[in-house]
Write a protein that holds these residues in place. Structure first.
Motif, PDB file in Angstrom:
ATOM      1  N   UNK A   1      50.754  38.225  63.018  1.00  0.00           N
ATOM      2  CA  UNK A   1      51.985  38.669  62.366  1.00  0.00           C
ATOM      3  C   UNK A   1      51.746  39.966  61.599  1.00  0.00           C
ATOM      4  N   UNK A   2      50.484  40.197  61.225  1.00  0.00           N
ATOM      5  CA  UNK A   2      50.151  41.396  60.482  1.00  0.00           C
ATOM      6  C   UNK A   2      48.729  41.366  59.989  1.00  0.00           C
ATOM      7  N   UNK A   3      48.436  42.306  59.087  1.00  0.00           N
ATOM      8  CA  UNK A   3      47.109  42.352  58.477  1.00  0.00           C
ATOM      9  C   UNK A   3      47.251  42.170  56.976  1.00  0.00           C
ATOM     10  N   UNK A   4      46.162  41.721  56.382  1.00  0.00           N
ATOM     11  CA  UNK A   4      46.056  41.636  54.934  1.00  0.00           C
ATOM     12  C   UNK A   4      44.882  42.490  54.508  1.00  0.00           C
ATOM     13  N   UNK A   5      45.132  43.393  53.568  1.00  0.00           N
ATOM     14  CA  UNK A   5      44.078  44.212  52.977  1.00  0.00           C
ATOM     15  C   UNK A   5      43.698  43.555  51.662  1.00  0.00           C
ATOM     16  N   UNK A   6      42.466  43.097  51.584  1.00  0.00           N
ATOM     17  CA  UNK A   6      41.990  42.392  50.410  1.00  0.00           C
ATOM     18  C   UNK A   6      40.714  43.066  49.944  1.00  0.00           C
ATOM     19  N   UNK A   7      39.924  42.379  49.187  1.00  0.00           N
ATOM     20  CA  UNK A   7      38.702  43.048  48.749  1.00  0.00           C
ATOM     21  C   UNK A   7      37.840  42.174  47.899  1.00  0.00           C
ATOM     22  N   UNK A   8      37.154  42.989  47.131  1.00  0.00           N
ATOM     23  CA  UNK A   8      37.259  44.340  46.615  1.00  0.00           C
ATOM     24  C   UNK A   8      38.713  44.686  46.280  1.00  0.00           C
ATOM     25  N   UNK A   9      38.939  45.973  46.216  1.00  0.00           N
ATOM     26  CA  UNK A   9      40.297  46.453  45.999  1.00  0.00           C
ATOM     27  C   UNK A   9      40.591  47.543  47.015  1.00  0.00           C
ATOM     28  N   UNK A  10      41.550  47.323  47.898  1.00  0.00           N
ATOM     29  CA  UNK A  10      41.890  48.333  48.908  1.00  0.00           C
ATOM     30  C   UNK A  10      42.250  49.689  48.318  1.00  0.00           C
ATOM     31  N   UNK A  11      42.756  49.709  47.093  1.00  0.00           N
ATOM     32  CA  UNK A  11      43.128  50.990  46.496  1.00  0.00           C
ATOM     33  C   UNK A  11      41.907  51.826  46.117  1.00  0.00           C
ATOM     34  N   UNK A  12      40.722  51.233  46.117  1.00  0.00           N
ATOM     35  CA  UNK A  12      39.499  52.006  45.893  1.00  0.00           C
ATOM     36  C   UNK A  12      39.187  52.877  47.113  1.00  0.00           C
ATOM     37  N   UNK A  13      39.792  52.545  48.253  1.00  0.00           N
ATOM     38  CA  UNK A  13      39.683  53.329  49.488  1.00  0.00           C
ATOM     39  C   UNK A  13      41.095  53.549  50.039  1.00  0.00           C
ATOM     40  N   UNK A  14      41.967  53.985  49.170  1.00  0.00           N
ATOM     41  CA  UNK A  14      43.397  54.035  49.474  1.00  0.00           C
ATOM     42  C   UNK A  14      43.731  54.879  50.692  1.00  0.00           C
ATOM     43  N   UNK A  15      43.102  56.035  50.851  1.00  0.00           N
ATOM     44  CA  UNK A  15      43.462  56.916  51.969  1.00  0.00           C
ATOM     45  C   UNK A  15      43.167  56.245  53.312  1.00  0.00           C
ATOM     46  N   UNK A  16      41.991  55.653  53.447  1.00  0.00           N
ATOM     47  CA  UNK A  16      41.638  54.984  54.704  1.00  0.00           C
ATOM     48  C   UNK A  16      42.501  53.745  54.921  1.00  0.00           C
ATOM     49  N   UNK A  17      42.738  52.979  53.864  1.00  0.00           N
ATOM     50  CA  UNK A  17      43.578  51.782  53.989  1.00  0.00           C
ATOM     51  C   UNK A  17      45.018  52.159  54.312  1.00  0.00           C
ATOM     52  N   UNK A  18      45.504  53.258  53.752  1.00  0.00           N
ATOM     53  CA  UNK A  18      46.861  53.721  54.044  1.00  0.00           C
ATOM     54  C   UNK A  18      46.994  54.106  55.510  1.00  0.00           C
ATOM     55  N   UNK A  19      45.980  54.771  56.040  1.00  0.00           N
ATOM     56  CA  UNK A  19      45.993  55.144  57.453  1.00  0.00           C
ATOM     57  C   UNK A  19      46.021  53.898  58.338  1.00  0.00           C
ATOM     58  N   UNK A  20      45.149  52.943  58.044  1.00  0.00           N
ATOM     59  CA  UNK A  20      45.131  51.696  58.791  1.00  0.00           C
ATOM     60  C   UNK A  20      46.479  50.991  58.703  1.00  0.00           C
ATOM     61  N   UNK A  21      47.016  50.875  57.501  1.00  0.00           N
ATOM     62  CA  UNK A  21      48.302  50.193  57.308  1.00  0.00           C
ATOM     63  C   UNK A  21      49.420  50.888  58.080  1.00  0.00           C
ATOM     64  N   UNK A  22      49.433  52.209  58.059  1.00  0.00           N
ATOM     65  CA  UNK A  22      50.459  52.958  58.785  1.00  0.00           C
ATOM     66  C   UNK A  22      50.401  52.713  60.282  1.00  0.00           C
ATOM     67  N   UNK A  23      49.204  52.653  60.815  1.00  0.00           N
ATOM     68  CA  UNK A  23      49.043  52.394  62.254  1.00  0.00           C
ATOM     69  C   UNK A  23      49.447  50.965  62.603  1.00  0.00           C
ATOM     70  N   UNK A  24      49.165  50.020  61.735  1.00  0.00           N
ATOM     71  CA  UNK A  24      49.568  48.624  61.952  1.00  0.00           C
ATOM     72  C   UNK A  24      51.091  48.518  61.943  1.00  0.00           C
ATOM     73  N   UNK A  25      51.735  49.234  61.033  1.00  0.00           N
ATOM     74  CA  UNK A  25      53.197  49.229  60.983  1.00  0.00           C
ATOM     75  C   UNK A  25      53.790  49.777  62.280  1.00  0.00           C
ATOM     76  N   UNK A  26      53.161  50.805  62.854  1.00  0.00           N
ATOM     77  CA  UNK A  26      53.634  51.367  64.123  1.00  0.00           C
ATOM     78  C   UNK A  26      53.566  50.346  65.245  1.00  0.00           C
ATOM     79  N   UNK A  27      52.687  49.352  65.109  1.00  0.00           N
ATOM     80  CA  UNK A  27      52.570  48.284  66.107  1.00  0.00           C
ATOM     81  C   UNK A  27      53.627  47.195  65.894  1.00  0.00           C
ATOM     82  N   UNK A  28      54.451  47.358  64.864  1.00  0.00           N
ATOM     83  CA  UNK A  28      55.508  46.383  64.589  1.00  0.00           C
ATOM     84  C   UNK A  28      55.041  45.196  63.770  1.00  0.00           C
TER      85      UNK A  28
END
Length: 169
Positions: free
Chosen positions: A67-94
């Motif tokens: 259904x989707x991905x979960x970004x957990x951690x640690x804290x994903x905001x400590x690597x926000x740029x990379x996590x944002x890119x991953x999240x954006x690509x996942x959103x493109x997959x619906x």
């Protein structure tokens, strides 16, 4: 261009890290150091494994049950740029994106002005579980969070209504 994310691990299918079946990415690195943290091994910034975002996306693409991905951690905001890119690509997959953070939503809004990727990660997050884990407020009966102070924020409604909206799960 190869984008790397330092991870503490990945769970290919989880039903406890948000609604539905989720691929969970545990980001390595956290400055919150909450007493009683569920994942203290993710705090160090030097541990973990560097993974290419494309490898994570391939795992997502190869599992039609997600259904989707979960970004957990640690804290994903400590690597926000990379996590944002991953999240954006996942959103493109619906698919949808859930992000856990020890920061509060209000802190993230303030930090987004000065820290790369914060605004983009918030934009690509559907549900935000915010706030530090507070041992005195631990409650094992809560869905998808560990302590009473943590909130599950419906980011889509928050953006559209211009005010913080808690998720109704």
């Amino acid at each position: 261009m190869k984008v790397l994310l330092r991870t503490a691990g990945i769970i290919n299918e989880s039903i406890v890290d948000g609604p539905g079946i989720r691929l969970v990415v545990f980001a390595q690195g956290c400055s919150h150091n909450c007493a009683g943290c569920h994942n203290p091994h993710t705090h160090s910034y030097d541990s973990g494994e560097l993974m290419e975002i494309d490898a994570i996306l391939n795992a997502v693409r190869n599992n039609p049950l997600l259904d989707g991905i979960t970004l957990s951690g640690g804290d994903p905001f400590e690597q926000a740029a990379a996590c944002a890119l991953l999240a954006g690509e996942v959103k493109k997959l619906g698919l949808n994106v859930i992000t856990y953070t020890g920061y509060t939503y209000e802190q993230l809004l303030d930090l987004a002005v000065q820290r790369e990727g914060y605004e983009e990660l918030l934009k690509n997050t559907d549900l935000l579980i915010d706030g530090p884990f507070v041992l005195k407020e631990k409650n094992l009966l809560l869905r998808f969070r560990g302590s009473e102070n943590q909130r599950i924020i419906d980011m889509n409604r928050t953006r559209s209504e211009g005010r913080l909206v808690l998720a109704e799960l």
